[in-house]
Design an enzyme around this catalytic site. Structure first.
Site, mmCIF file in Angstrom:
data_model
loop_
_atom_site.group_PDB
_atom_site.id
_atom_site.type_symbol
_atom_site.label_atom_id
_atom_site.label_comp_id
_atom_site.label_asym_id
_atom_site.label_seq_id
_atom_site.Cartn_x
_atom_site.Cartn_y
_atom_site.Cartn_z
ATOM 1 N N HIS A 1 23.639 24.080 28.112
ATOM 2 C CA HIS A 1 22.792 22.941 28.480
ATOM 3 C C HIS A 1 23.141 22.489 29.903
ATOM 4 O O HIS A 1 22.259 22.267 30.740
ATOM 5 C CB HIS A 1 23.024 21.734 27.552
ATOM 6 C CG HIS A 1 22.386 21.837 26.203
ATOM 7 N ND1 HIS A 1 22.758 22.769 25.280
ATOM 8 C CD2 HIS A 1 21.403 21.093 25.616
ATOM 9 C CE1 HIS A 1 22.046 22.606 24.186
ATOM 10 N NE2 HIS A 1 21.209 21.594 24.367
ATOM 11 N N ASP B 1 -11.099 0.598 -3.799
ATOM 12 C CA ASP B 1 -11.005 1.832 -4.582
ATOM 13 C C ASP B 1 -12.184 2.754 -4.302
ATOM 14 O O ASP B 1 -12.050 3.970 -4.315
ATOM 15 C CB ASP B 1 -10.999 1.515 -6.085
ATOM 16 C CG ASP B 1 -9.612 1.157 -6.596
ATOM 17 O OD1 ASP B 1 -8.658 1.229 -5.818
ATOM 18 O OD2 ASP B 1 -9.497 0.798 -7.788
ATOM 19 N N GLN C 1 -6.553 -2.366 -13.006
ATOM 20 C CA GLN C 1 -5.366 -1.584 -12.660
ATOM 21 C C GLN C 1 -4.751 -0.940 -13.903
ATOM 22 O O GLN C 1 -4.412 0.236 -13.914
ATOM 23 C CB GLN C 1 -4.339 -2.533 -12.019
ATOM 24 C CG GLN C 1 -3.303 -1.842 -11.222
ATOM 25 C CD GLN C 1 -3.940 -0.881 -10.274
ATOM 26 O OE1 GLN C 1 -3.658 0.309 -10.374
ATOM 27 N NE2 GLN C 1 -4.790 -1.326 -9.376
ATOM 28 N N HIS D 1 -5.760 2.475 -15.547
ATOM 29 C CA HIS D 1 -5.547 3.760 -14.877
ATOM 30 C C HIS D 1 -4.695 4.714 -15.698
ATOM 31 O O HIS D 1 -5.067 5.861 -15.904
ATOM 32 C CB HIS D 1 -4.902 3.565 -13.503
ATOM 33 C CG HIS D 1 -5.924 3.534 -12.404
ATOM 34 N ND1 HIS D 1 -6.666 4.619 -12.055
ATOM 35 C CD2 HIS D 1 -6.317 2.528 -11.584
ATOM 36 C CE1 HIS D 1 -7.487 4.299 -11.068
ATOM 37 N NE2 HIS D 1 -7.297 3.032 -10.768
#
Ligand code: HSO
Ligand code: ZN
Length: 420
Positions: free
Chosen positions: A411, A352, A250, A253
């Site tokens: 309406h 991953d 990790q 990265h």
């Protein structure tokens, strides 16, 4: 590695200067279209292209530049990602129209988004695997026009050949050699040569991320992505080698990536810390990994697994690995994560690349309110209704009176005119 006991919860916040610069570039693209894109392509990426759309000849050339083994590996990953996406698509097979009460037929219809852009970042590592993770679920969802883009390599008019090949194998319909804020602007507002899309997905640097945030509304987005994170909950039965390896997978990265271990076993924490230092000695990506481990890494000791669960839910990590004597004991109490990896063998690296789940996941605590990219990202759940005269005669007076209460007389009339 110093053992930290404090917890750092990080939230999404963009610096003002980034916001201002992104706003300026987006306005320029909106106004000057291709001329603007060309200008920023050149300014930021030294991308000299006049035509951004990648031709079939260029794709064929890229195939020749990569190893056959690479193509085979990508195809295995594609198959697994596709398989899983197809199973996930089954949750959209429940289109229905049902008479909920007499004369009122209500329904639900899942409709694929018509066009999408998969943004694949360039940067330090060309993450071709991200192309697979974005394009495949869009294709399986039934998106008709799946575009993909990525910035060109330094001093080149080409996208990284591995990325280009991955985009093609994944089934992108149109590929563009363009990136950055200008790409997000072009696919949001459209230019002479780029038709806008309905949704933009994929990670990027802080400028791209801010551009997606600013364009949201004019275009759909997956989420605002930040640096990658893993949180590991482990007890004395866990394998310290696995944990050290995963924390560093990790941390390499980028400088703001985070690896966190929460453990009930002090000894495990100490061994992991030593093993991390050992791996770091020979890691080619050491510079980044050391820095993010030292600055953002944490080893947190807790007395009970309940405490670990509470803390993990508060962190709301992108990836959550659990390696315990009995993982099932806590699984249902874990409520905030992008993707869960159960047991020491189920490492994030498989998600991953190749096991089949998606790696485009919510970061910076976004897993409190969303999961990652999946087929559902590209499918809208819409509702339908058919009313009979009998139902209208029953419902119209109620609708009429509620509308009057809101002061909306047109309406009220639209209900009343239908009463027989
Ligand atoms: N861990 C990253 C995805 C990735 N890892 C791509 C390697 N290549 C974010 O989930
Ligand atoms: Zn990764």
């Amino acid at each position: 590695m110093e053992v930290l006991k404090k917890s750092q919860f990080k939230n999404v916040e963009t610096e003002k200067a980034v916001k201002v610069q992104v706003r300026e570039i987006l306005n320029d693209i909106k106004l000057n279209k291709d001329i603007g894109v060309r200008k920023y392509n050149f300014q930021f990426d030294k991308n000299p292209r006049l035509r951004y759309r990648v031709t079939r000849d260029e794709i064929v050339k890229a195939y020749k530049q990569v190893d056959i083994k690479f193509i085979e590996d990508v195809k295995i990953a594609v198959k697994n990602i596709e398989e899983f996406a197809k199973v996930q698509k089954e949750s959209f097979e429940n289109n229905f129209e049902r008479e909920i009460y007499p004369g009122v037929i209500l329904g639900q219809k899942h409709i694929p988004i018509e066009s999408a852009l998969a943004y694949v970042p360039g940067g330090g590592y060309p993450l071709f695997s991200t192309a697979l993770m974005l394009i495949i679920p869009a294709k399986i969802a039934g998106v008709k026009r799946v575009c993909a883009c990525s910035p060109t390599m330094r001093n080149s008019k080409d996208i990284n050949p591995k990325t280009l090949v991955a985009m093609d194998i994944a089934g992108a319909d149109e590929i563009y050699a363009v990136g950055g804020v200008q790409a997000i602007g072009a696919f949001t507002y459209g230019t002479e040569s780029i038709k806008p899309v309905d949704i933009i997905v994929g990670p990027g640097n802080k400028y791209v991320t801010e551009a997606k945030r600013q364009c949201y509304g004019n275009v759909g987005i997956d989420f605002v992505a930040g640096p990658s994170e893993v949180l590991i909950i482990a007890d004395e039965t866990a394998n310290a080698d696995y944990i050290a390896a995963d924390v560093l997978a990790q941390c390499e990265h980028d400088y703001s990536a985070r690896g966190i271990l929460i453990t009930t076993d002090k000894k495990l924490g100490e061994v992991v810390s030593k093993k991390v230092d050992e791996i770091l000695k020979n890691l080619p990506t050491r510079d980044i990994a050391v820095s993010s481990w030292r600055n953002n890494g944490e080893i947190i000791y807790v007395d009970t697994l309940d405490e670990a669960v509470k803390l993990s839910n508060k962190y709301a990590p992108e990836h959550l690995e659990i390696s315990l004597k009995n993982e099932d004991e806590i699984i249902d109490k874990l409520i905030n994560y992008g993707s869960l990896f159960v047991g020491g063998l189920s490492a994030e690296v498989f998600g991953d690349y190749v096991s089949g789940t998606n790696h485009t996941l919510p970061t910076l605590r976004a897993s409190r309110y969303t999961g990652g990219v999946w087929v559902g990202t590209f499918i809208k759940t819409c509702t339908t209704q058919r009313l009979s005269q009998k139902a209208v005669d029953l419902l119209a007076p109620v609708a009429h009176d509620l509308a009057v209460e809101e002061g909306l007389y047109a309406h009220a009339n639209a209900a009343k005119v239908r009463i027989k």
